[in-house]
Design a protein around this motif. Structure first.
Motif, mmCIF file in Angstrom:
data_model
loop_
_atom_site.group_PDB
_atom_site.id
_atom_site.type_symbol
_atom_site.label_atom_id
_atom_site.label_comp_id
_atom_site.label_asym_id
_atom_site.label_seq_id
_atom_site.Cartn_x
_atom_site.Cartn_y
_atom_site.Cartn_z
ATOM 1 N N ASP A 109 0.848 -1.194 0.000
ATOM 2 C CA ASP A 109 0.000 0.000 0.000
ATOM 3 C C ASP A 109 0.882 1.242 0.000
ATOM 4 O O ASP A 109 1.837 1.333 0.764
ATOM 5 N N HIS A 110 0.547 2.216 -0.847
ATOM 6 C CA HIS A 110 1.364 3.443 -0.870
ATOM 7 C C HIS A 110 1.156 4.289 0.379
ATOM 8 O O HIS A 110 2.005 5.085 0.728
ATOM 9 N N GLY A 111 0.044 4.137 1.069
ATOM 10 C CA GLY A 111 -0.169 4.817 2.343
ATOM 11 C C GLY A 111 -0.561 6.271 2.253
ATOM 12 O O GLY A 111 -0.656 6.961 3.265
ATOM 13 N N ILE A 112 -0.805 6.780 1.058
ATOM 14 C CA ILE A 112 -1.140 8.190 0.888
ATOM 15 C C ILE A 112 -2.656 8.343 0.906
ATOM 16 O O ILE A 112 -3.364 7.707 0.142
ATOM 17 N N SER A 113 -3.128 9.219 1.797
ATOM 18 C CA SER A 113 -4.575 9.424 1.900
ATOM 19 C C SER A 113 -4.979 10.892 1.753
ATOM 20 O O SER A 113 -6.148 11.232 1.928
ATOM 21 N N THR A 114 -4.020 11.763 1.440
ATOM 22 C CA THR A 114 -4.299 13.184 1.253
ATOM 23 C C THR A 114 -3.638 13.664 -0.031
ATOM 24 O O THR A 114 -2.806 12.963 -0.618
ATOM 25 N N SER A 115 -3.980 14.865 -0.465
ATOM 26 C CA SER A 115 -3.392 15.433 -1.690
ATOM 27 C C SER A 115 -1.936 15.832 -1.508
ATOM 28 O O SER A 115 -1.177 15.886 -2.471
ATOM 29 N N TYR A 116 -1.564 16.145 -0.264
ATOM 30 C CA TYR A 116 -0.191 16.539 0.040
ATOM 31 C C TYR A 116 0.386 15.558 1.046
ATOM 32 O O TYR A 116 -0.297 15.124 1.979
ATOM 33 N N ALA A 117 1.656 15.224 0.837
ATOM 34 C CA ALA A 117 2.304 14.255 1.719
ATOM 35 C C ALA A 117 3.793 14.562 1.796
ATOM 36 O O ALA A 117 4.325 15.349 1.009
ATOM 37 N N GLU A 118 4.430 13.933 2.754
ATOM 38 C CA GLU A 118 5.889 13.956 2.817
ATOM 39 C C GLU A 118 6.331 12.514 2.642
ATOM 40 O O GLU A 118 5.978 11.647 3.439
ATOM 41 N N ILE A 119 7.066 12.276 1.567
ATOM 42 C CA ILE A 119 7.577 10.944 1.271
ATOM 43 C C ILE A 119 8.956 10.818 1.887
ATOM 44 O O ILE A 119 9.818 11.670 1.674
ATOM 45 N N ILE A 120 9.162 9.771 2.640
ATOM 46 C CA ILE A 120 10.484 9.465 3.190
ATOM 47 C C ILE A 120 10.968 8.241 2.434
ATOM 48 O O ILE A 120 10.271 7.224 2.374
ATOM 49 N N GLY A 121 12.144 8.350 1.831
ATOM 50 C CA GLY A 121 12.622 7.214 1.052
ATOM 51 C C GLY A 121 14.062 7.358 0.630
ATOM 52 O O GLY A 121 14.696 8.399 0.832
ATOM 53 N N GLN A 122 14.553 6.286 0.014
ATOM 54 C CA GLN A 122 15.933 6.255 -0.463
ATOM 55 C C GLN A 122 15.968 6.685 -1.924
ATOM 56 O O GLN A 122 15.183 6.199 -2.750
ATOM 57 N N VAL A 123 16.880 7.586 -2.244
ATOM 58 C CA VAL A 123 17.018 8.094 -3.606
ATOM 59 C C VAL A 123 17.699 7.027 -4.466
ATOM 60 O O VAL A 123 18.807 6.597 -4.173
ATOM 61 N N ILE A 124 16.994 6.612 -5.524
ATOM 62 C CA ILE A 124 17.520 5.594 -6.443
ATOM 63 C C ILE A 124 18.329 6.253 -7.554
ATOM 64 O O ILE A 124 19.420 5.813 -7.889
ATOM 65 N N ASP A 125 17.755 7.291 -8.159
ATOM 66 C CA ASP A 125 18.462 8.051 -9.190
ATOM 67 C C ASP A 125 17.954 9.488 -9.158
ATOM 68 O O ASP A 125 17.255 9.874 -8.228
ATOM 69 N N GLN A 126 18.275 10.270 -10.177
ATOM 70 C CA GLN A 126 17.987 11.706 -10.157
ATOM 71 C C GLN A 126 16.514 12.056 -10.045
ATOM 72 O O GLN A 126 16.164 13.158 -9.635
ATOM 73 N N THR A 127 15.625 11.121 -10.406
ATOM 74 C CA THR A 127 14.196 11.430 -10.388
ATOM 75 C C THR A 127 13.353 10.350 -9.722
ATOM 76 O O THR A 127 12.129 10.379 -9.837
ATOM 77 N N THR A 128 13.991 9.396 -9.034
ATOM 78 C CA THR A 128 13.255 8.267 -8.475
ATOM 79 C C THR A 128 13.641 8.007 -7.026
ATOM 80 O O THR A 128 14.816 8.043 -6.673
ATOM 81 N N VAL A 129 12.617 7.722 -6.211
ATOM 82 C CA VAL A 129 12.809 7.427 -4.787
ATOM 83 C C VAL A 129 12.067 6.139 -4.464
ATOM 84 O O VAL A 129 10.970 5.901 -4.970
ATOM 85 N N LYS A 130 12.661 5.312 -3.614
ATOM 86 C CA LYS A 130 11.992 4.111 -3.116
ATOM 87 C C LYS A 130 11.408 4.456 -1.745
ATOM 88 O O LYS A 130 12.138 4.769 -0.811
ATOM 89 N N LYS A 131 10.076 4.396 -1.644
ATOM 90 C CA LYS A 131 9.367 4.816 -0.435
ATOM 91 C C LYS A 131 9.698 3.918 0.753
ATOM 92 O O LYS A 131 9.679 2.702 0.666
ATOM 93 N N ALA A 132 9.973 4.560 1.887
ATOM 94 C CA ALA A 132 10.129 3.851 3.159
ATOM 95 C C ALA A 132 8.935 4.160 4.059
ATOM 96 O O ALA A 132 8.465 3.297 4.787
ATOM 97 N N ALA A 133 8.437 5.414 3.984
ATOM 98 C CA ALA A 133 7.307 5.826 4.813
ATOM 99 C C ALA A 133 6.626 7.035 4.187
ATOM 100 O O ALA A 133 7.190 7.690 3.315
ATOM 101 N N VAL A 134 5.418 7.308 4.670
ATOM 102 C CA VAL A 134 4.654 8.463 4.205
ATOM 103 C C VAL A 134 4.075 9.175 5.420
ATOM 104 O O VAL A 134 3.587 8.530 6.347
ATOM 105 N N ILE A 135 4.142 10.496 5.385
ATOM 106 C CA ILE A 135 3.445 11.313 6.373
ATOM 107 C C ILE A 135 2.398 12.095 5.595
ATOM 108 O O ILE A 135 2.742 12.918 4.732
ATOM 109 N N ASN A 136 1.129 11.800 5.845
ATOM 110 C CA ASN A 136 0.055 12.535 5.187
ATOM 111 C C ASN A 136 -0.054 13.917 5.818
ATOM 112 O O ASN A 136 -0.007 14.054 7.036
ATOM 113 N N LEU A 137 -0.183 14.940 4.963
ATOM 114 C CA LEU A 137 -0.245 16.320 5.420
ATOM 115 C C LEU A 137 -1.657 16.866 5.247
ATOM 116 O O LEU A 137 -2.548 16.168 4.759
ATOM 117 N N GLN A 138 -1.850 18.103 5.607
ATOM 118 C CA GLN A 138 -3.158 18.739 5.474
ATOM 119 C C GLN A 138 -3.579 18.786 4.006
ATOM 120 O O GLN A 138 -2.777 18.563 3.106
#
Length: 107
Positions: free
Chosen positions: A52-81
């Motif tokens: 599950d991507h874990g995103i339930s809002t339009s804005y979020a903070e993605i925490i993850g490891q940078v794979i390349d210049q435009t790609t991140v592997k998600k570790a966690a999500v913080i849903n924002l307002q």
């Protein structure tokens, strides 16, 4: 000490390949294994995930490891307002990464 995860935008992301980061963002599209997000500087980043991507809002903070210049592997999500001033967030990110302050903040 665990690895730090500084907040970044799409322009700063390439400096952190292989490291954990936080990306405050607006969610644009989702698929079964990826989410495309708009970063605070208007760039787009592809976020890969499993389960599950874990995103339930339009804005979020993605925490993850940078794979390349435009790609991140998600570790966690913080849903924002439901509203987030990405321009203000971008000014903060640029200030954090200003060479005058970065080493003080992350040392």
């Amino acid at each position: 000490m665990s690895e730090l995860s500084p907040r970044v935008n799409s322009a700063i992301l390439p400096r952190f390949i292989g490291h954990m980061v936080r990306i405050p963002c607006k969610v644009l599209t989702t698929t079964d294994s990826t989410v495309t997000v708009q970063t605070s500087d208007g760039g787009e980043v592809l976020v890969k995930y499993s389960g599950d991507h874990g995103i339930s809002t339009s804005y979020a903070e993605i925490i993850g490891q940078v794979i390349d210049q435009t790609t991140v592997k998600k570790a966690a999500v913080i849903n924002l307002q439901s509203e987030l001033d990405l321009q203000m967030v971008d000014r903060v990110i640029k200030s954090i990464h200003d060479p005058r302050f970065f080493s003080t903040i992350f040392s």
